[in-house]
Design a protein around this motif. Structure first.
Motif, PDB file in Angstrom:
ATOM      1  N   LEU A  56       0.825  -1.208   0.000  1.00  0.00           N
ATOM      2  CA  LEU A  56       0.000   0.000   0.000  1.00  0.00           C
ATOM      3  C   LEU A  56       0.860   1.260   0.000  1.00  0.00           C
ATOM      4  CD1 LEU A  56      -2.894  -1.004   2.415  1.00  0.00           C
ATOM      5  CD2 LEU A  56      -2.949  -0.849  -0.081  1.00  0.00           C
ATOM      6  N   TYR A  57       1.951   1.230   0.758  1.00  0.00           N
ATOM      7  CA  TYR A  57       2.864   2.379   0.734  1.00  0.00           C
ATOM      8  C   TYR A  57       3.463   2.550  -0.651  1.00  0.00           C
ATOM      9  CZ  TYR A  57       2.936   3.257   5.797  1.00  0.00           C
ATOM     10  OH  TYR A  57       2.609   3.596   7.081  1.00  0.00           O
ATOM     11  N   LEU A  58       3.850   1.451  -1.272  1.00  0.00           N
ATOM     12  CA  LEU A  58       4.437   1.527  -2.601  1.00  0.00           C
ATOM     13  C   LEU A  58       3.436   2.094  -3.608  1.00  0.00           C
ATOM     14  CD1 LEU A  58       7.006   0.947  -4.154  1.00  0.00           C
ATOM     15  CD2 LEU A  58       6.149  -1.349  -4.614  1.00  0.00           C
ATOM     16  N   ALA A  59       2.190   1.664  -3.521  1.00  0.00           N
ATOM     17  CA  ALA A  59       1.155   2.163  -4.422  1.00  0.00           C
ATOM     18  C   ALA A  59       0.919   3.653  -4.234  1.00  0.00           C
ATOM     19  CB  ALA A  59      -0.149   1.398  -4.201  1.00  0.00           C
ATOM     20  N   ASN A  60       1.273   4.173  -3.070  1.00  0.00           N
ATOM     21  CA  ASN A  60       1.106   5.592  -2.767  1.00  0.00           C
ATOM     22  C   ASN A  60       2.417   6.364  -2.941  1.00  0.00           C
ATOM     23  OD1 ASN A  60      -0.886   7.496  -2.020  1.00  0.00           O
ATOM     24  ND2 ASN A  60       0.013   7.652   0.023  1.00  0.00           N
ATOM     25  N   ASN A  61       3.394   5.723  -3.582  1.00  0.00           N
ATOM     26  CA  ASN A  61       4.716   6.307  -3.840  1.00  0.00           C
ATOM     27  C   ASN A  61       5.478   6.670  -2.572  1.00  0.00           C
ATOM     28  OD1 ASN A  61       4.711   6.105  -6.671  1.00  0.00           O
ATOM     29  ND2 ASN A  61       3.416   7.897  -6.802  1.00  0.00           N
TER      30      ASN A  61
ATOM     31  N   GLU B  56      11.187  -0.190   4.053  1.00  0.00           N
ATOM     32  CA  GLU B  56      11.390  -0.481   5.479  1.00  0.00           C
ATOM     33  C   GLU B  56      10.519  -1.657   5.930  1.00  0.00           C
ATOM     34  OE1 GLU B  56      10.536   1.616   9.808  1.00  0.00           O
ATOM     35  OE2 GLU B  56      10.694   2.879   8.039  1.00  0.00           O
ATOM     36  N   LEU B  57       9.246  -1.636   5.570  1.00  0.00           N
ATOM     37  CA  LEU B  57       8.351  -2.725   5.974  1.00  0.00           C
ATOM     38  C   LEU B  57       8.711  -4.034   5.281  1.00  0.00           C
ATOM     39  CD1 LEU B  57       4.999  -0.851   6.274  1.00  0.00           C
ATOM     40  CD2 LEU B  57       6.024  -2.300   8.014  1.00  0.00           C
ATOM     41  N   ALA B  58       9.089  -3.961   4.022  1.00  0.00           N
ATOM     42  CA  ALA B  58       9.492  -5.173   3.305  1.00  0.00           C
ATOM     43  C   ALA B  58      10.726  -5.792   3.950  1.00  0.00           C
ATOM     44  CB  ALA B  58       9.754  -4.846   1.835  1.00  0.00           C
ATOM     45  N   ARG B  59      11.661  -4.969   4.331  1.00  0.00           N
ATOM     46  CA  ARG B  59      12.872  -5.486   4.995  1.00  0.00           C
ATOM     47  C   ARG B  59      12.538  -6.095   6.357  1.00  0.00           C
ATOM     48  NH1 ARG B  59      17.022  -0.649   3.350  1.00  0.00           N
ATOM     49  NH2 ARG B  59      17.585  -1.508   1.326  1.00  0.00           N
ATOM     50  N   GLN B  60      11.609  -5.480   7.080  1.00  0.00           N
ATOM     51  CA  GLN B  60      11.191  -6.036   8.366  1.00  0.00           C
ATOM     52  C   GLN B  60      10.554  -7.406   8.166  1.00  0.00           C
ATOM     53  OE1 GLN B  60       8.617  -3.227  10.320  1.00  0.00           O
ATOM     54  NE2 GLN B  60      10.194  -1.649  10.418  1.00  0.00           N
ATOM     55  N   ALA B  61       9.730  -7.523   7.139  1.00  0.00           N
ATOM     56  CA  ALA B  61       9.075  -8.804   6.850  1.00  0.00           C
ATOM     57  C   ALA B  61      10.112  -9.864   6.498  1.00  0.00           C
ATOM     58  CB  ALA B  61       8.070  -8.642   5.709  1.00  0.00           C
ATOM     59  N   ALA B  62      11.076  -9.503   5.664  1.00  0.00           N
ATOM     60  CA  ALA B  62      12.109 -10.463   5.262  1.00  0.00           C
ATOM     61  C   ALA B  62      12.975 -10.878   6.450  1.00  0.00           C
ATOM     62  CB  ALA B  62      12.969  -9.863   4.153  1.00  0.00           C
TER      63      ALA B  62
END
Length: 81
Positions: A47-52, A59-65
């Motif tokens: 959702l953040y990515l879709a909102n640029n 940050e969230l993707a790295r936390q998930a990984a």
């Protein structure tokens, strides 16, 4: 209510209804209740990515990984962001 999966599924329904601001709020609630809830981290990153909002998405993707290094969806969230 303090039930993270319930808030997560509410957020998914809100995304389907294109009520993205409300979905982000529900996902934020999930992460307040359970900070390492990987599906919520991935969905909120999208959702953040879709909102640029690329920095927040990364940050969230790295936390998930980091929280689920063997989860392919979590690992793929990083390059997508």
């Amino acid at each position: 209510a303090k039930y993270a999966p319930g808030h997560f599924w509410l957020a998914r329904a809100l995304v389907q209804a294109r009520r993205l601001s409300e979905a982000r709020g529900s996902l934020a609630t999930v992460l307040q209740i359970e900070p390492t809830f990987v599906p919520a981290q991935i969905e909120l990153s999208r959702l953040y990515l879709a909102n640029n909002e690329v920095d927040k998405a990364i940050e969230l993707a790295r936390q998930a990984a980091a929280a689920a290094p063997n989860d392919l969806r979590a690992r793929l969230a990083v390059p997508r962001a």
